[in-house]
Structure formats: structure tokens, C-alpha cells
Design an enzyme around this catalytic site. Structure first.
Site, PDB file in Angstrom:
ATOM      1  N   ASP A  57      16.870   5.197 -10.827  1.00  0.00           N
ATOM      2  CA  ASP A  57      17.383   6.453 -11.391  1.00  0.00           C
ATOM      3  C   ASP A  57      18.889   6.352 -11.628  1.00  0.00           C
ATOM      4  O   ASP A  57      19.656   6.133 -10.689  1.00  0.00           O
ATOM      5  CB  ASP A  57      17.099   7.612 -10.423  1.00  0.00           C
ATOM      6  CG  ASP A  57      15.608   7.872 -10.258  1.00  0.00           C
ATOM      7  OD1 ASP A  57      14.929   8.015 -11.272  1.00  0.00           O
ATOM      8  OD2 ASP A  57      15.132   7.931  -9.106  1.00  0.00           O
ATOM      9  N   ASP A  74      18.819  -0.617  -8.995  1.00  0.00           N
ATOM     10  CA  ASP A  74      18.427   0.750  -8.688  1.00  0.00           C
ATOM     11  C   ASP A  74      17.720   1.293  -9.941  1.00  0.00           C
ATOM     12  O   ASP A  74      17.903   0.756 -11.044  1.00  0.00           O
ATOM     13  CB  ASP A  74      19.688   1.565  -8.371  1.00  0.00           C
ATOM     14  CG  ASP A  74      19.397   3.035  -8.229  1.00  0.00           C
ATOM     15  OD1 ASP A  74      18.458   3.389  -7.502  1.00  0.00           O
ATOM     16  OD2 ASP A  74      20.119   3.845  -8.852  1.00  0.00           O
TER      17      ASP A  74
HETATM   18  C1  BG6 Z   1      16.274   8.314  -6.064  1.00  0.00           C
HETATM   19  C2  BG6 Z   1      17.072   9.447  -6.682  1.00  0.00           C
HETATM   20  O1  BG6 Z   1      16.137   7.278  -6.978  1.00  0.00           O
HETATM   21  O2  BG6 Z   1      14.974   8.784  -5.701  1.00  0.00           O
HETATM   22  C3  BG6 Z   1      17.128  10.613  -5.710  1.00  0.00           C
HETATM   23  O3  BG6 Z   1      18.391   8.992  -6.969  1.00  0.00           O
HETATM   24  C4  BG6 Z   1      15.717  11.039  -5.325  1.00  0.00           C
HETATM   25  O4  BG6 Z   1      17.830  11.681  -6.298  1.00  0.00           O
HETATM   26  C5  BG6 Z   1      14.973   9.843  -4.752  1.00  0.00           C
HETATM   27  O5  BG6 Z   1      15.754  12.088  -4.368  1.00  0.00           O
HETATM   28  C6  BG6 Z   1      13.536  10.168  -4.370  1.00  0.00           C
HETATM   29  O6  BG6 Z   1      12.807  10.418  -5.537  1.00  0.00           O
HETATM   30  P1  BG6 Z   1      11.299  10.899  -5.592  1.00  0.00           P
HETATM   31  O7  BG6 Z   1      10.881  10.543  -6.999  1.00  0.00           O
HETATM   32  O8  BG6 Z   1      10.532  10.104  -4.556  1.00  0.00           O
HETATM   33  O9  BG6 Z   1      11.279  12.346  -5.302  1.00  0.00           O
HETATM   34 MG    MG Z   2      20.644   5.814  -8.812  1.00  0.00          MG
END
Ligand code: BG6
Ligand code: MG
Length: 212
Positions: free
Chosen positions: A11, A9
């Protein structure tokens, strides 16, 4: 080698972007007069941008049209990307860079499996854009975690069977996505306490012990 493939993963596992997601959503919630806190924010981890917005709007006093929701999600992303401007290679989480190099030296194939549409931008900004054998992200999927789609796509890009891939996750939605993909899961942070994980790890470098 116990696992020949690892899917990370992004984030909260590789990069500390979670706080920026939180701050950007908090700004949106404040502007709209909607109650929001860190407990609600926890439910957004691993979940797509639009689904995150739906969770925030559970507390809204009015109903938003689809067009209004799209505008809010876009505004959140603008705030988020402004915050991402601060991101440097120092924002990779502890041990990530060294562990990725070690894994590649050991011929373990490594991939990213993230719901984020900002994945490539983030990887470039922290200098990890060439660190992986495959990247599957939010721009390529129709269903975000806990659906297994992004992890199955990452496995397919690696040319690997799902059961040979170890997923590394920090959030409940991601742990469930890994389990739904038929993959063993190593949980870090809050996910280390999940009853669904196969391994609990305190740091990314603990993976070297697991795969040996
Ligand atoms: C995930 C995060 O990696 O990405 C979420 O944990 C987030 O919190 C999701 O909503 C979507 O991210 P983005 O960058 O497409 O807005
Ligand atoms: Mg995560």
C-alpha cells in the site's frame, strides 16, 4: 549487482490504496462520532487493521469491548473492500510494472512484504499476482510493522539472508520494520525524508540505479 533481493511494501509503494484505507476509516469514525483526520490517518500507514483501530479509538469518548472492536474492524474492511472494487491495473503507482519486469530480467528476486490481509486480492485486481517470486502478508504474521516479522518472512521465502534484501517503504512503521530486520531501506514519498533510510527515491524506477 549491489542487491539480489528487493522486498516491496504494497500500500503506497506498488498500489494507490492508501486513500481507500483513509476513506473507510473516516466513515467508521464519522459513524461512531470520533474525531479523525489525515494526520491521524498517517499514523495508520503500515500498521495492522486492529492496531489502526486502537489508534482511532484513542479519541473515542467511550471504551469499546473486544467484540465491539472486532465488529468495527470488520465493518471497516467491508467499506474498504467496497472501495477496492474500483481498483484496476491503472492504480499501480508510476513506473511499477515496468520496473518489476526490468528487475526480473536482471535476475533480481522480488517479493512483497505487507501487513495487509487483502494483499492477494489487491495484487490480483491490478494484475500483479504473478509478478513476484514471493509474497508475505498480513495473513501469515502475528506482529505487524514496525516488527520485522513480515520482512523476515519474505526474505525466508526468497531463500535470502536479511542483509542482502533491500526494502522499499513509504511509511515510518515500515522503515522501522526494515531497519529492525537488519535490511537496508529505500524510502519513497514521506519515507524519503526519514533519517533511518539508506536511499531516498522519488520513483520506483530509481531502484534500477541503486542496484546497478
Ligand atoms: C497496510 C496499510 O499495508 O495494511 C495499513 O498501510 C493497513 O494502513 C494494513 O491498516 C492492514 O490492512 P488490511 O487490508 O489487512 O486491513
Ligand atoms: Mg505502505
Amino acid at each position: 549487482m549491489r542487491y539480489e533481493n528487493i522486498i516491496f511494501d504494497l500500500d503506497g509503494v506498488l498500489v494507490s490504496t492508501d486513500e481507500y484505507h483513509y476513506q473507510a476509516w473516516q466513515k467508521i469514525a464519522d459513524e461512531e462520532g470520533i474525531y479523525f483526520d489525515r494526520a491521524i490517518n498517517n499514523r495508520l500507514r503500515g500498521v495492522s487493521r486492529m492496531e489502526s483501530l486502537d489508534i482511532i479509538l484513542e479519541r473515542a469518548g467511550k471504551k469499546y469491548t473486544q467484540a465491539e472492536k472486532e465488529a468495527l474492524a470488520q465493518r471497516k474492511n467491508t467499506y474498504y473492500q467496497q472501495l477496492l472494487g474500483q481498483l484496476t491495473s491503472a492504480d499501480t503507482l508510476k513506473g511499477v510494472r515496468e520496473t518489476l519486469l526490468d528487475l526480473r530480467q536482471k535476475d533480481v528476486h522480488i517479493a512483497v512484504g505487507s501487513s495487509s490481509k487483502n494483499t492477494m486480492r489487491i495484487l490480483k485486481q491490478v494484475g500483479l499476482e504473478n509478478a513476484f517470486d514471493a509474497i508475505a502478508d498480513g495473513t501469515e504474521i502475528t506482529k505487524s510493522k514496525p516488527d520485522p516479522e513480515v520482512f523476515l518472512l519474505a526474505a525466508q521465502k526468497l531463500g535470502a539472508k536479511p542483509e542482502t534484501c533491500l526494502v522499499v517503504e513509504d511509511a515510518a512503521a515500515g522503515v522501522n520494520a526494515g531497519c529492525n530486520a537488519g535490511m537496508p531501506v529505500a524510502g519513497i514519498g514521506e519515507a524519503a525524508k526519514s533519517p533511518r533510510i539508506t536511499y531516498a527515491i522519488a520513483e520506483i524506477s530509481d531502484l534500477l540505479r541503486i542496484i546497478a
